[in-house]
Design a protein around this motif. Sequence first.
Motif, PDB file in Angstrom:
ATOM      1  N   HIS A   7       0.827  -1.209   0.000  1.00  0.00           N
ATOM      2  CA  HIS A   7       0.000   0.000   0.000  1.00  0.00           C
ATOM      3  C   HIS A   7       0.865   1.264   0.000  1.00  0.00           C
ATOM      4  CE1 HIS A   7      -3.539   2.470   0.837  1.00  0.00           C
ATOM      5  NE2 HIS A   7      -2.803   3.101   1.738  1.00  0.00           N
ATOM      6  N   LEU A   8       1.954   1.270   0.746  1.00  0.00           N
ATOM      7  CA  LEU A   8       2.799   2.456   0.827  1.00  0.00           C
ATOM      8  C   LEU A   8       3.536   2.716  -0.485  1.00  0.00           C
ATOM      9  CD1 LEU A   8       4.227   2.024   4.427  1.00  0.00           C
ATOM     10  CD2 LEU A   8       2.420   3.587   3.675  1.00  0.00           C
ATOM     11  N   GLY A   9       3.900   1.677  -1.195  1.00  0.00           N
ATOM     12  CA  GLY A   9       4.397   1.837  -2.557  1.00  0.00           C
ATOM     13  C   GLY A   9       5.874   2.179  -2.665  1.00  0.00           C
ATOM     14  N   LYS A  10       6.242   2.617  -3.877  1.00  0.00           N
ATOM     15  CA  LYS A  10       7.651   2.785  -4.231  1.00  0.00           C
ATOM     16  C   LYS A  10       8.306   3.966  -3.532  1.00  0.00           C
ATOM     17  CE  LYS A  10       6.586   5.429  -8.424  1.00  0.00           C
ATOM     18  NZ  LYS A  10       6.729   5.486  -9.890  1.00  0.00           N
ATOM     19  N   ILE A  11       7.515   4.963  -3.086  1.00  0.00           N
ATOM     20  CA  ILE A  11       8.129   6.124  -2.436  1.00  0.00           C
ATOM     21  C   ILE A  11       8.813   5.709  -1.131  1.00  0.00           C
ATOM     22  CG2 ILE A  11       5.929   6.741  -1.321  1.00  0.00           C
ATOM     23  CD1 ILE A  11       6.828   9.654  -1.471  1.00  0.00           C
ATOM     24  N   PHE A  12       8.221   4.780  -0.374  1.00  0.00           N
ATOM     25  CA  PHE A  12       8.848   4.256   0.845  1.00  0.00           C
ATOM     26  C   PHE A  12       9.982   3.305   0.490  1.00  0.00           C
ATOM     27  CE2 PHE A  12       5.261   6.111   2.836  1.00  0.00           C
ATOM     28  CZ  PHE A  12       5.521   6.182   4.190  1.00  0.00           C
ATOM     29  N   TYR A  13       9.805   2.558  -0.599  1.00  0.00           N
ATOM     30  CA  TYR A  13      10.820   1.577  -0.992  1.00  0.00           C
ATOM     31  C   TYR A  13      12.106   2.269  -1.442  1.00  0.00           C
ATOM     32  CZ  TYR A  13      12.790  -2.524  -3.313  1.00  0.00           C
ATOM     33  OH  TYR A  13      13.617  -3.562  -3.684  1.00  0.00           O
ATOM     34  N   LYS A  14      11.990   3.331  -2.228  1.00  0.00           N
ATOM     35  CA  LYS A  14      13.178   4.035  -2.725  1.00  0.00           C
ATOM     36  C   LYS A  14      13.932   4.736  -1.602  1.00  0.00           C
ATOM     37  CE  LYS A  14      11.720   4.839  -7.495  1.00  0.00           C
ATOM     38  NZ  LYS A  14      11.386   5.861  -8.520  1.00  0.00           N
ATOM     39  N   LYS A  15      13.197   5.240  -0.596  1.00  0.00           N
ATOM     40  CA  LYS A  15      13.825   5.923   0.531  1.00  0.00           C
ATOM     41  C   LYS A  15      14.301   4.966   1.620  1.00  0.00           C
ATOM     42  CE  LYS A  15      13.194  10.217  -0.848  1.00  0.00           C
ATOM     43  NZ  LYS A  15      14.316  11.147  -1.066  1.00  0.00           N
ATOM     44  N   ARG A  16      14.141   3.661   1.384  1.00  0.00           N
ATOM     45  CA  ARG A  16      14.540   2.623   2.359  1.00  0.00           C
ATOM     46  C   ARG A  16      13.858   2.838   3.703  1.00  0.00           C
ATOM     47  NH1 ARG A  16      18.794   4.483  -0.359  1.00  0.00           N
ATOM     48  NH2 ARG A  16      19.972   3.031  -1.667  1.00  0.00           N
ATOM     49  N   ARG A  17      12.573   3.175   3.648  1.00  0.00           N
ATOM     50  CA  ARG A  17      11.833   3.466   4.872  1.00  0.00           C
ATOM     51  C   ARG A  17      10.620   2.555   5.015  1.00  0.00           C
ATOM     52  NH1 ARG A  17      12.581   8.975   5.808  1.00  0.00           N
ATOM     53  NH2 ARG A  17      11.125   8.882   7.543  1.00  0.00           N
ATOM     54  N   LEU A  18      10.695   1.380   4.410  1.00  0.00           N
ATOM     55  CA  LEU A  18       9.599   0.438   4.570  1.00  0.00           C
ATOM     56  C   LEU A  18       9.441   0.079   6.047  1.00  0.00           C
ATOM     57  CD1 LEU A  18      10.033  -2.052   1.592  1.00  0.00           C
ATOM     58  CD2 LEU A  18       8.168  -0.452   1.940  1.00  0.00           C
ATOM     59  N   PRO A  19       8.207  -0.074   6.525  1.00  0.00           N
ATOM     60  CA  PRO A  19       8.002  -0.383   7.951  1.00  0.00           C
ATOM     61  C   PRO A  19       8.681  -1.688   8.353  1.00  0.00           C
ATOM     62  CG  PRO A  19       5.944   0.291   6.917  1.00  0.00           C
ATOM     63  CD  PRO A  19       6.936   0.121   5.807  1.00  0.00           C
ATOM     64  N   ILE A  20       9.236  -1.687   9.540  1.00  0.00           N
ATOM     65  CA  ILE A  20       9.909  -2.871  10.075  1.00  0.00           C
ATOM     66  C   ILE A  20       8.866  -3.762  10.738  1.00  0.00           C
ATOM     67  CG2 ILE A  20      11.710  -3.690  11.639  1.00  0.00           C
ATOM     68  CD1 ILE A  20      12.952  -0.879  11.404  1.00  0.00           C
ATOM     69  N   PRO A  21       8.707  -5.019  10.290  1.00  0.00           N
ATOM     70  CA  PRO A  21       7.696  -5.894  10.904  1.00  0.00           C
ATOM     71  C   PRO A  21       8.096  -6.330  12.310  1.00  0.00           C
ATOM     72  CG  PRO A  21       8.949  -7.084   9.233  1.00  0.00           C
ATOM     73  CD  PRO A  21       9.412  -5.665   9.168  1.00  0.00           C
ATOM     74  N   ILE A  22       7.152  -6.221  13.238  1.00  0.00           N
ATOM     75  CA  ILE A  22       7.350  -6.617  14.632  1.00  0.00           C
ATOM     76  C   ILE A  22       6.209  -7.551  15.022  1.00  0.00           C
ATOM     77  CG2 ILE A  22       7.500  -5.850  17.038  1.00  0.00           C
ATOM     78  CD1 ILE A  22       9.882  -4.976  15.461  1.00  0.00           C
ATOM     79  N   ARG A  23       6.542  -8.708  15.553  1.00  0.00           N
ATOM     80  CA  ARG A  23       5.514  -9.633  16.011  1.00  0.00           C
ATOM     81  C   ARG A  23       5.001  -9.187  17.378  1.00  0.00           C
ATOM     82  NH1 ARG A  23       7.891 -15.651  14.502  1.00  0.00           N
ATOM     83  NH2 ARG A  23       7.967 -15.342  12.232  1.00  0.00           N
TER      84      ARG A  23
END
Length: 389
Positions: free
Chosen positions: A235-251
């Motif tokens: 959902h967040l898309g390529k803008i987060f991916y290019k900035k290396r800011r994808l959310p960190i998954p936490i269980r």
Amino acid sequence: MERNTEKKRLKIKRKIQEENEPGKYVRLNKPGGSQDEGNKVKKFEKKLKLEKKLKKLKSEVMSSDNEESEVKTTELSPISQELDINKVLNQLNFDKPSIISGIHALFKILEQKKNENQLLDLDTPIFLLLSSFKVPICPARTVRLPLKHMLHDEDSTVCFIVSDVDGIIKKEHEKVAEYYEKLFIEKGVETKINKILPLHELKTEYNEFEMKRKLLATYDVFFVDGKISKYVSKHLGKIFYKKRRLPIPIRMEHGMAQKMKYAMLRTSINIQGHGNSYSVQIGHCHMKVMEIFENILTACEALAKEFPGGWENIKVVNLKTDLSMAVPLYISLKNPDEIQVPKIRGKRAKSCNVYSDELSTKNNSKVTVYPSGRVLVEQLSAKKRKRNN
């Protein structure tokens, strides 16, 4: 066992009779029956099996992504605070004085440009620029590397994306946030969370590109519940991916507070099979020289294990920022012909299986369901029917 099978057959016969004559209930006291009824029972059993397979396949296709475009993340593990510098230097063939002099040279370049550009007052990121001998053949994935020193300080803003809560209306975002605030206190989370963002609020209010860009600029670190991490990344898309800011998954389980601390001591690198250049952030301009040096060693030690082909496949390591030229730290003099092309196969998803069975609703026909969702119905010839029989 025989009684149970006979009971099942009786139930199936009742369903067939109810479909043929709705509203009537026919009681079957004795097992057995005519040959036509036996054929109907077999066809009905095959139909039920095929419907179950179709439902299962549809759910797997909806939940899983394409193998080539899937972004995979490594699990977070505890980071050893003790760094054996001499051991890592010998393992990677690094020269300590040349690396430290390279860091000093980068800081001098930044000081020269500080008067020209006032943006250097912010935390200008410092990257490691890697070049490999061979382009790896591997699926796209995001690897999280450990660091000795944290990239973010105590003043960094944190956003935690959480799933919706059963029993609470999705539109009531404040109640969902209050629920998770209490949960974080119970789990003993010490990390300061500035924003708790429910999934419904993310889908409704941050659906447009401009809103996603504002969200990216507002917070420094993003966490996400592990159950919804794949959907949120899409959902967040390529803008987060290019900035290396994808959310960190936490269980959201026991040890959640410790996992968040370890996640803050991580950096990410995007590995794809489309080129031989990669970059990873290992610091910023306000960090000390030795802190950046130790982060370089820690990240490169992990890269030697995680990078396709290992450390032998890495040709050049440079240090740079967005506003400066690249400062060389390491150059390998190996013969490229001696290095093989690294090949890594991703895990095959369950939905990649092809299901086929006899079609009960059409005589002498076979149905095949592919992972893409395409359904193919074939008319069986006389030869194929003999082979199947």
